[in-house]
Write an enzyme that holds these catalytic residues in place. Sequence first.
Site, PDB file in Angstrom:
ATOM      1  N   SER A 287       0.839  -1.198   0.000  1.00  0.00           N
ATOM      2  CA  SER A 287       0.000   0.000   0.000  1.00  0.00           C
ATOM      3  C   SER A 287       0.875   1.249   0.000  1.00  0.00           C
ATOM      4  O   SER A 287       2.104   1.159   0.088  1.00  0.00           O
ATOM      5  CB  SER A 287      -0.916   0.017   1.238  1.00  0.00           C
ATOM      6  OG  SER A 287      -0.135   0.056   2.427  1.00  0.00           O
TER       7      SER A 287
ATOM      8  N   TYR B 131      10.293   8.032  16.416  1.00  0.00           N
ATOM      9  CA  TYR B 131      10.145   8.102  14.960  1.00  0.00           C
ATOM     10  C   TYR B 131      11.192   9.030  14.344  1.00  0.00           C
ATOM     11  O   TYR B 131      11.849   8.683  13.357  1.00  0.00           O
ATOM     12  CB  TYR B 131       8.738   8.583  14.611  1.00  0.00           C
ATOM     13  CG  TYR B 131       8.456   8.604  13.125  1.00  0.00           C
ATOM     14  CD1 TYR B 131       8.378   7.414  12.400  1.00  0.00           C
ATOM     15  CD2 TYR B 131       8.259   9.811  12.446  1.00  0.00           C
ATOM     16  CE1 TYR B 131       8.122   7.424  11.034  1.00  0.00           C
ATOM     17  CE2 TYR B 131       8.000   9.832  11.094  1.00  0.00           C
ATOM     18  CZ  TYR B 131       7.932   8.644  10.382  1.00  0.00           C
ATOM     19  OH  TYR B 131       7.684   8.652   9.036  1.00  0.00           O
TER      20      TYR B 131
ATOM     21  N   ASP C 209       6.328  -7.247   1.422  1.00  0.00           N
ATOM     22  CA  ASP C 209       5.557  -6.677   2.525  1.00  0.00           C
ATOM     23  C   ASP C 209       5.212  -7.791   3.507  1.00  0.00           C
ATOM     24  O   ASP C 209       5.288  -8.972   3.166  1.00  0.00           O
ATOM     25  CB  ASP C 209       4.273  -6.021   2.001  1.00  0.00           C
ATOM     26  CG  ASP C 209       3.762  -4.921   2.913  1.00  0.00           C
ATOM     27  OD1 ASP C 209       3.337  -5.239   4.040  1.00  0.00           O
ATOM     28  OD2 ASP C 209       3.790  -3.735   2.509  1.00  0.00           O
TER      29      ASP C 209
ATOM     30  N   LYS D  41      14.266   7.969  11.695  1.00  0.00           N
ATOM     31  CA  LYS D  41      14.386   8.550  10.362  1.00  0.00           C
ATOM     32  C   LYS D  41      15.636   9.411  10.224  1.00  0.00           C
ATOM     33  O   LYS D  41      16.217   9.514   9.140  1.00  0.00           O
ATOM     34  CB  LYS D  41      13.126   9.355  10.028  1.00  0.00           C
ATOM     35  CG  LYS D  41      11.877   8.502   9.875  1.00  0.00           C
ATOM     36  CD  LYS D  41      12.049   7.446   8.777  1.00  0.00           C
ATOM     37  CE  LYS D  41      10.771   6.664   8.518  1.00  0.00           C
ATOM     38  NZ  LYS D  41      10.917   5.676   7.418  1.00  0.00           N
TER      39      LYS D  41
ATOM     40  N   ASP E 180       9.730  -9.970   6.448  1.00  0.00           N
ATOM     41  CA  ASP E 180       9.965  -9.004   7.519  1.00  0.00           C
ATOM     42  C   ASP E 180      11.307  -8.331   7.238  1.00  0.00           C
ATOM     43  O   ASP E 180      12.340  -9.007   7.122  1.00  0.00           O
ATOM     44  CB  ASP E 180       9.995  -9.753   8.856  1.00  0.00           C
ATOM     45  CG  ASP E 180      10.222  -8.842  10.046  1.00  0.00           C
ATOM     46  OD1 ASP E 180      10.613  -7.670   9.867  1.00  0.00           O
ATOM     47  OD2 ASP E 180      10.026  -9.313  11.183  1.00  0.00           O
TER      48      ASP E 180
ATOM     49  N   CYS F 171      10.481   1.268   1.286  1.00  0.00           N
ATOM     50  CA  CYS F 171       9.398   2.102   1.808  1.00  0.00           C
ATOM     51  C   CYS F 171       8.801   1.577   3.113  1.00  0.00           C
ATOM     52  O   CYS F 171       7.986   2.261   3.736  1.00  0.00           O
ATOM     53  CB  CYS F 171       8.278   2.223   0.780  1.00  0.00           C
ATOM     54  SG  CYS F 171       8.774   2.956  -0.786  1.00  0.00           S
TER      55      CYS F 171
END
Length: 255
Positions: A15, A163, A36, A167, A58, A87
């Site tokens: 997705s 988070y 995915d 990143k 995974d 992604c």
Amino acid sequence: MQVKDHAFLITGAASGLGAATAERLVAAGARVVLCDLSDSVQSHAEQLGEDASACLADITSQEQMQQAVDTAVALGGEHGLSGVIHCAGVVSVAKLVDREGNPADLESYIKTININLVGTFNVMRLAAAAMAKNTPNETGERGVIINTASIAAFDGQVGQCAYSASKAGVVGMSLPAARELSRHAVRVMAIAPGVFETPMMSEIPDEAAQALAAAVPFPKRLGKPEEFAQLAEQIITNPMLNGEVIRLDGGIRMQ
């Protein structure tokens, strides 16, 4: 690096950004392995046709990701694995100290770092090892790696310690990885998306999503996954893009 008739591995491809990238590359003539943890990745690959295949894996697993890479190498034939667009990741929100005075959950922090940062490193190292074995193309290039960072790496908000740190780590790996892999003729890039229309965004209230869209200088809307995919394709085909993180955010700076 050419797209047509070359093989690419896309993680988080069930997705959002990954799915849009898979669709764009297949439309451009690529052979794509969609990777995915979600079972829906299989149906999405089937919708894209014979040039797409699915792999449940995974990103933090060495064995499962090695299998995904091997699948993509085989799909590429004489070209091997030409690129990976990574992604897959998670969003987490937790304050260091909550309203009751309790400290943030350490296991939740570790999980976020493990998926977003360690997972990225795992995918990158396995893909790079495969690409290093490729025969250089007419411009001397063997492959390209595109990781997904976030504007939270630069403009982290309250509650985004885990988070943002994960990143920021992806951003921090980009240049040293590009320098190291230059001897193998493999490029490394990262895209730092702003606020995009993805399943992750659907988890927040509509009012909050509208406020984020209004905060974008221009265009005043959420980004579209197709725009991420467009940039990914441009990175693949432009050999001078290397060791850089590109903010794809409409000029927004988070508060």
